[in-house]
Design an enzyme around this catalytic site. Structure first.
Site, PDB file in Angstrom:
ATOM      1  N   GLU A  39       0.841  -1.197   0.000  1.00 23.51           N
ATOM      2  CA  GLU A  39       0.000   0.000   0.000  1.00 23.51           C
ATOM      3  C   GLU A  39       0.876   1.247   0.000  1.00 23.51           C
ATOM      4  OE1 GLU A  39      -3.211  -0.380   3.137  1.00 23.51           O
ATOM      5  OE2 GLU A  39      -1.953  -2.106   3.624  1.00 23.51           O
ATOM      6  N   LYS A  81       2.215   4.606   1.452  1.00 20.07           N
ATOM      7  CA  LYS A  81       2.362   5.113   2.825  1.00 20.07           C
ATOM      8  C   LYS A  81       2.052   6.609   2.816  1.00 20.07           C
ATOM      9  CE  LYS A  81       5.468   5.040   6.787  1.00 20.07           C
ATOM     10  NZ  LYS A  81       5.364   6.464   7.121  1.00 20.07           N
ATOM     11  N   ASP A  88       1.577  10.311   3.829  1.00 22.63           N
ATOM     12  CA  ASP A  88       2.348  11.139   4.756  1.00 22.63           C
ATOM     13  C   ASP A  88       1.394  12.060   5.509  1.00 22.63           C
ATOM     14  OD1 ASP A  88       4.610  11.932   6.008  1.00 22.63           O
ATOM     15  OD2 ASP A  88       5.349  13.234   4.412  1.00 22.63           O
ATOM     16  N   TYR A 134      -6.777   2.130   6.322  1.00 23.78           N
ATOM     17  CA  TYR A 134      -5.862   1.090   5.845  1.00 23.78           C
ATOM     18  C   TYR A 134      -5.894  -0.213   6.644  1.00 23.78           C
ATOM     19  CZ  TYR A 134      -2.806   3.119   9.483  1.00 23.78           C
ATOM     20  OH  TYR A 134      -2.293   3.590  10.671  1.00 23.78           O
ATOM     21  N   LYS A 142      10.792   2.947   3.018  1.00 24.09           N
ATOM     22  CA  LYS A 142      10.944   4.396   2.927  1.00 24.09           C
ATOM     23  C   LYS A 142      11.689   4.758   1.644  1.00 24.09           C
ATOM     24  CE  LYS A 142      10.274   6.676   6.354  1.00 24.09           C
ATOM     25  NZ  LYS A 142       9.101   7.397   6.891  1.00 24.09           N
ATOM     26  N   CYS A 197      37.189  13.984  28.303  1.00 21.44           N
ATOM     27  CA  CYS A 197      35.803  14.450  28.193  1.00 21.44           C
ATOM     28  C   CYS A 197      35.763  15.974  28.042  1.00 21.44           C
ATOM     29  CB  CYS A 197      35.025  14.025  29.441  1.00 21.44           C
ATOM     30  SG  CYS A 197      33.354  14.703  29.517  1.00 21.44           S
ATOM     31  N   CYS A 247      34.172  17.305  31.646  1.00 24.61           N
ATOM     32  CA  CYS A 247      34.819  17.163  32.956  1.00 24.61           C
ATOM     33  C   CYS A 247      36.308  16.831  32.853  1.00 24.61           C
ATOM     34  CB  CYS A 247      34.115  16.099  33.793  1.00 24.61           C
ATOM     35  SG  CYS A 247      34.363  14.410  33.174  1.00 24.61           S
ATOM     36  N   CYS A 306      32.733   8.807  28.457  1.00 24.10           N
ATOM     37  CA  CYS A 306      33.409   9.464  29.567  1.00 24.10           C
ATOM     38  C   CYS A 306      33.511   8.468  30.712  1.00 24.10           C
ATOM     39  CB  CYS A 306      32.624  10.700  30.006  1.00 24.10           C
ATOM     40  SG  CYS A 306      33.265  11.481  31.504  1.00 24.10           S
ATOM     41  N   CYS A 352      30.230  12.841  35.857  1.00 25.29           N
ATOM     42  CA  CYS A 352      30.436  13.910  34.881  1.00 25.29           C
ATOM     43  C   CYS A 352      29.206  14.822  34.849  1.00 25.29           C
ATOM     44  CB  CYS A 352      30.676  13.312  33.497  1.00 25.29           C
ATOM     45  SG  CYS A 352      30.735  14.545  32.172  1.00 25.29           S
TER      46      CYS A 352
END
Length: 672
Positions: free
Chosen positions: A116, A118, A120, A226, A314, A408, A411, A426, A431
């Site tokens: 089917e 799709k 939007d 649908y 998609k 990091c 930190c 990290c 942190c």
């Protein structure tokens, strides 16, 4: 009743039937049989007679489409069966892998697919009782949707009365705004100096969430149905036959769907529509592929988030070329360092894109992405901007390679990368970035939903040493907040009230807010209902967790690991001491102690003493689960009048049948 009164009543019924039929001809079949002027005269007569006789206005009258009331807000409504989202396929290889999984799950049986378009738009659910439209909702989070009934009544493609008096039918579809309506709407907004909608999907969603139904009515929305979500009566056997039946009932069903005998035929259909999609009067962003047999769908089942028998293909995303100005690194709530490309702003799929995720260090290295590069940008799944590739041939020599920092950026603790993982983290559990992102997630919508606690306020609270983790939020005082930037007396008091109100939130919201790895909002709701309290969940074993159909080994392992850490137990203890709710919404004792725990019920037909919702509540209060379909795992089928095919299936499978008297006796025996 006098002859004159009866004539008026008969004329009203005749007008409603006639106008409903013309609406069907025009908005569903696209085959009008009268002129606009003739239609307007019929509608004016109906409106006049109903104004003179308001006691005879019915909910299925075409007059109820015009809008006119201002609503206070949208209530949250539970779906009878969850409206799961679809998994995505971004290429033909993904579809072939989906086909392999389906055939493996069906032991090599023959499989037909329905493909089917799709649409939007915005996913919707429509409820009909005895053929009359009674409720319409959004998909929401899949388990609960927003009640937008009044707005959906204004959509003329949605029938207010079906051509058959079905006892109960829930049908699912997509509301959308046609392309020409979208263009006209934006032209009017531009003339009025209002912000433009980015695309038809946003326009449709915004239109259906208007509190003033007159605005929704003016937006010329439409809808395609649908799927059958829930039906009291015999199912049609296949998805394709279900679509044909919905059309016969009066629904608008998209004619551009095809039954395919194998995946090669599916792929050919997808290729064809990838070229033709721009010729349609409405926007589509792909196609949906579903197993045709409803029996096979049932056997394939679903994961926590999506059905195993359907997938969304998609279309390749729109792409654009931009320049990478810089590459920055953000530390997330689990300590992962994520690089992002800062771009020269570019228009892409209706929005301005100035940032794109680079995911991790390996991706940057594999694609040889450098600061200063020209890059091809696209939206993965039309949502998240990403760098597809760079153009090394256009380099000037001034481009700079990116190197992941060894400390990091927040930190300055060492950055570590575990063997077998792509993520750099990290090493400092305390942190401030981890604290900040964790608190931001905790207060976000869907979690504890604390209004007024945005990223900037959370950052200030952590920087000032006022908050280290979510429990510290409940120790904040007025004097702490009034000193912060952009915080006046009113906003400080409002924030304190919002924090206090959040103590009464549901256990599911709290579980999601804790940020347990792999535990999303739906998993949190399932856990809250199953265990009923934080204490019971904390004591749950890996085996007990994996017994829950929707909770896999990965989620279960993450939960056990989370509650094994002393700092997490301390956080929960301090939240509880602050008065944050730790009990489930429905169950206030260990789910395993409830008398019907582990038992699955199906309710079919009409019960005299219970509505469907009341029967479900009675079962769930005693620990049972209610399903919409009969399978080998069903323990009891409660049978009312006109039970349909579910009773027959229960007999075939040897499932215990309960009439209403048996059901009441069972409930009384286990009354709480």
């Amino acid at each position: 009743m006098s002859d004159g009164t009866q004539r008026i009543k008969n004329r009203l019924e005749e007008l409603r039937r006639e106008i409903n039929q013309h609406n069907y001809q025009y908005y569903v079949l696209d085959q009008p049989t009268i002129t606009d002027d003739q239609y307007d005269r019929l509608m004016q007569e109906l409106l006049r007679l109903e104004a003179e006789n308001p006691e005879w206005v019915t909910s299925d009258s075409p007059s109820q489409r015009v809008g006119g009331q201002v609503q206070k807000g949208f209530a949250s409504v539970p779906h009878r069966i969850p409206m799961l989202s679809l998994g995505n396929a971004f290429g033909e290889q993904d579809l072939k892998e989906f086909d392999r999984r389906v055939r493996s799950g069906l032991d090599g049986e023959e499989v037909e697919y329905v493909v089917e378009l799709k649409i939007d738009g915005l996913a919707i659910s429509l409820w009909y009782e005895k053929g009359i439209f009674i409720r319409g909702t959004t998909r929401g989070d899949g388990e609960f949707g927003e009640d937008i009934t009044a707005n959906l009544r204004t959509v003329k493609a949605i029938p207010l009365r079906l051509k058959e008096d079905i006892p109960f039918l829930e049908v699912r579809g997509e509301a959308f705004m046609p392309k020409d309506s979208f263009v006209k709407l934006n032209e009017m907004r531009e003339e009025a100096g209002e912000a433009l909608f980015a695309n038809p999907r946003n326009a449709a969603a915004g239109s259906l969430r208007q509190l003033d139904t007159r605005i929704t009515a003016s937006r010329n929305l439409s809808a395609f149905m649908y799927a059958i979500g829930y039906l009291e009566g015999p199912d049609p056997g296949s998805h394709a036959r279900g679509l044909a039946w919905l059309r016969e009932l009066g629904f608008r069903v998209n004619s551009q769907h095809k039954v395919c005998e194998d995946m090669e035929e599916v792929l050919e259909y997808c290729r064809r529509w990838q070229e033709k999609r721009f010729d349609l009067p409405y926007a589509i962003d792909g196609l949906v592929i579903k197993v045709n047999s409803l029996q096979q769908q049932q056997r394939l089942g679903a994961t926590l988030k999506s059905p195993r028998w359907a997938i969304a293909y998609k279309f390749p995303a729109e792409q654009a070329v931009s320049t990478i100005r810089d590459i920055t690194v953000r530390v997330g709530r689990t300590g992962v360092l994520t690089p992002s490309a800062i771009l020269e702003p570019v228009q892409l799929a209706g929005t301005t894109v100035s940032k794109a995720t680079l995911h991790n260090e390996d991706i940057v290295r594999q694609k040889d992405i450098r600061i200063g590069d020209k890059a091809l940008i696209q939206k993965a799944g039309d949502i998240i901007p990403e760098v597809v590739r760079v153009y090394p041939e256009e380099r000037t020599g001034e481009e700079k390679p990116f190197v992941m920092p060894t400390t990091c950026p927040e930190c300055h603790a060492p950055v570590v990368r575990m063997e077998g993982e792509a993520a750099c983290r990290c090493s400092n559990r305390n942190c401030p970035a981890i604290s900040r992102e964790g608190v931001i997630h905790f207060v976000s919508r869907g979690a504890m939903d604390i209004l007024g606690l945005g990223e900037s306020i959370v950052t200030q609270l952590i920087r000032e040493g006022l908050v280290r983790d979510p429990a510290d939020l409940y120790r904040l005082q007025y004097e702490d907040l009034i000193c912060l930037e952009r915080m006046g007396a009113r906003s400080s008091q409002n924030l304190l009230e919002a924090v206090e109100a959040s103590k009464k939130n549901t256990l599911a919201q709290l579980l999601f807010g804790l940020g347990i790895r792999h535990v999303g909002d739906r998993a949190a709701k399932i856990l809250a209902r199953r265990f009923g309290s934080m204490k019971a969940l904390m004591e749950a074993t890996l085996e007990e967790l994996t017994e829950i159909p929707e909770i896999g080994v990965k989620i279960a392992g993450s939960i056990v690991d989370y509650f094994s850490k002393a700092e997490n137990l301390d956080l929960i203890q301090r939240l509880a001491a602050a008065g944050v709710n730790m009990e489930g919404e429905k169950e206030h004792r260990d789910a395993g102690e409830l008398p019907l725990s582990g038992k699955t019920f199906v309710v079919t037909g009409t019960l005299e003493g219970f509505s469907r919702q009341e029967a479900q509540k009675a079962i769930e209060e005693r620990g049972g689960k209610v399903s919409g379909s009969v399978s080998k795992k069903t323990d009891y089928v409660v049978v009312g009048e006109n039970p349909g095919s579910k009773q027959e299936k229960a007999l075939q499978l040897g499932v215990v049948l309960l009439n209403e008297a048996d059901f009441v006796a069972l409930l009384n025996r286990f009354s709480s």
